[in-house]
Design a protein around this motif. Structure first.
Motif, PDB file in Angstrom:
ATOM      1  N   GLY A 124      11.883  73.115 128.284  1.00 43.74           N
ATOM      2  CA  GLY A 124      11.259  72.392 129.858  1.00 43.74           C
ATOM      3  C   GLY A 124       9.954  72.524 129.739  1.00 43.74           C
ATOM      4  O   GLY A 124       9.495  72.517 130.903  1.00 43.74           O
ATOM      5  N   LYS A 183       9.419  71.482 124.409  1.00 42.44           N
ATOM      6  CA  LYS A 183      10.077  70.485 125.053  1.00 42.44           C
ATOM      7  C   LYS A 183      11.396  70.520 125.586  1.00 42.44           C
ATOM      8  O   LYS A 183      11.897  70.373 126.624  1.00 42.44           O
ATOM      9  CB  LYS A 183      10.095  69.161 124.543  1.00 42.44           C
ATOM     10  CG  LYS A 183       8.781  68.414 124.462  1.00 42.44           C
ATOM     11  CD  LYS A 183       8.755  67.219 123.623  1.00 42.44           C
ATOM     12  CE  LYS A 183       9.729  66.228 124.082  1.00 42.44           C
ATOM     13  NZ  LYS A 183       9.442  65.011 123.171  1.00 42.44           N
ATOM     14  N   TYR A 233       6.377  71.177 128.830  1.00 43.76           N
ATOM     15  CA  TYR A 233       5.637  69.749 128.397  1.00 43.76           C
ATOM     16  C   TYR A 233       3.964  69.973 128.341  1.00 43.76           C
ATOM     17  O   TYR A 233       3.579  70.679 129.279  1.00 43.76           O
ATOM     18  CB  TYR A 233       6.058  68.617 129.344  1.00 43.76           C
ATOM     19  CG  TYR A 233       7.651  68.456 129.236  1.00 43.76           C
ATOM     20  CD1 TYR A 233       8.123  67.579 128.365  1.00 43.76           C
ATOM     21  CD2 TYR A 233       8.403  69.048 130.055  1.00 43.76           C
ATOM     22  CE1 TYR A 233       9.455  67.385 128.309  1.00 43.76           C
ATOM     23  CE2 TYR A 233       9.773  68.637 129.980  1.00 43.76           C
ATOM     24  CZ  TYR A 233      10.361  67.933 129.208  1.00 43.76           C
ATOM     25  OH  TYR A 233      11.575  67.861 128.985  1.00 43.76           O
ATOM     26  N   THR A 283       6.504  67.905 135.220  1.00 43.37           N
ATOM     27  CA  THR A 283       6.807  69.427 134.822  1.00 43.37           C
ATOM     28  C   THR A 283       5.924  70.102 133.995  1.00 43.37           C
ATOM     29  O   THR A 283       6.418  71.240 133.458  1.00 43.37           O
ATOM     30  CB  THR A 283       8.338  69.266 134.129  1.00 43.37           C
ATOM     31  OG1 THR A 283       8.213  68.506 132.993  1.00 43.37           O
ATOM     32  CG2 THR A 283       9.210  68.653 135.286  1.00 43.37           C
TER      33      THR A 283
END
Length: 194
Positions: free
Chosen positions: A116, A113, A118, A123
């Motif tokens: 970035g 996470k 997920y 995203t």
């Protein structure tokens, strides 16, 4: 007298069927993860596939689970030799290592996470969704293994295992080694196939 004989025969039948039933369930779990990893490989051909490094916490959790296999193996060995206190200490150590494994998996998810990456949402990527999804499925199986360890520890306290009667311990140990080996296979799969 007839009732006691019938109960003894039932007990013997349960012992004979316990290991084969465990092996059948483990084979079905292997098939489940084979399906997930096959879908992962097929999805790698997508244009939106993103490659990334495994979280550092996954390396630590891999070491923890390897050590836990050693501790449960040694626990069973000492129990066979009649050294109950050392066997119990190693069994509890296995439990602690299993819980630490789950914790480091959680840390690994947080590392993803922070980068970035997920599981779901706008995203998210297909690759991270697969990695996190497959890993979560393994954590669920390992959680079942932790429950099994609690049962084995409880039965150990109750002196249900004898050097010549370890069936419950053996079943728990086989399952624990299985989830350990499953993680090692998944870890190397993710490490080499990106």
């Amino acid at each position: 007298m007839e009732k006691e004989v019938l109960q003894e025969e039932l007990k013997v039948a349960r012992k004979k069927s316990a290991k084969p039933m465990l092996w059948v369930s483990m084979i079905s779990m292997v098939m489940f993860f084979a399906g997930l990893t096959s879908a992962y490989v097929i999805s790698m051909k997508r244009d939106d596939w993103v490659t990334f490094d495994l979280p550092n916490a996954f390396y630590i959790s891999t070491v923890l689970i390897l050590v836990s296999s050693l501790t449960i193996f040694l626990s069973q060995r000492f129990l066979k030799k009649g050294n109950r206190p050392l066997s119990l200490a190693l069994l509890v150590t296995t439990l602690i290592l299993g819980i630490a494994f789950v914790w480091y998996q959680y840390i690994g998810f947080n590392e993803l996470k922070a980068a970035g990456l997920y599981f779901t949402g706008p995203t998210s990527t297909v690759s991270t969704s697969f990695l996190i999804g497959i890993t979560l499925m393994h954590v669920l199986h390992l959680a079942a293994g932790i429950i099994v360890l609690f049962v084995v520890i409880y039965n150990h306290f109750k002196n249900k295992y004898k050097p010549n009667d370890l069936l419950g311990f053996e079943l728990g140990s086989i399952f624990w080694h299985f989830v350990d080996l499953l993680w090692i296979c998944l870890f190397f799969f993710f490490y080499f196939i990106r």
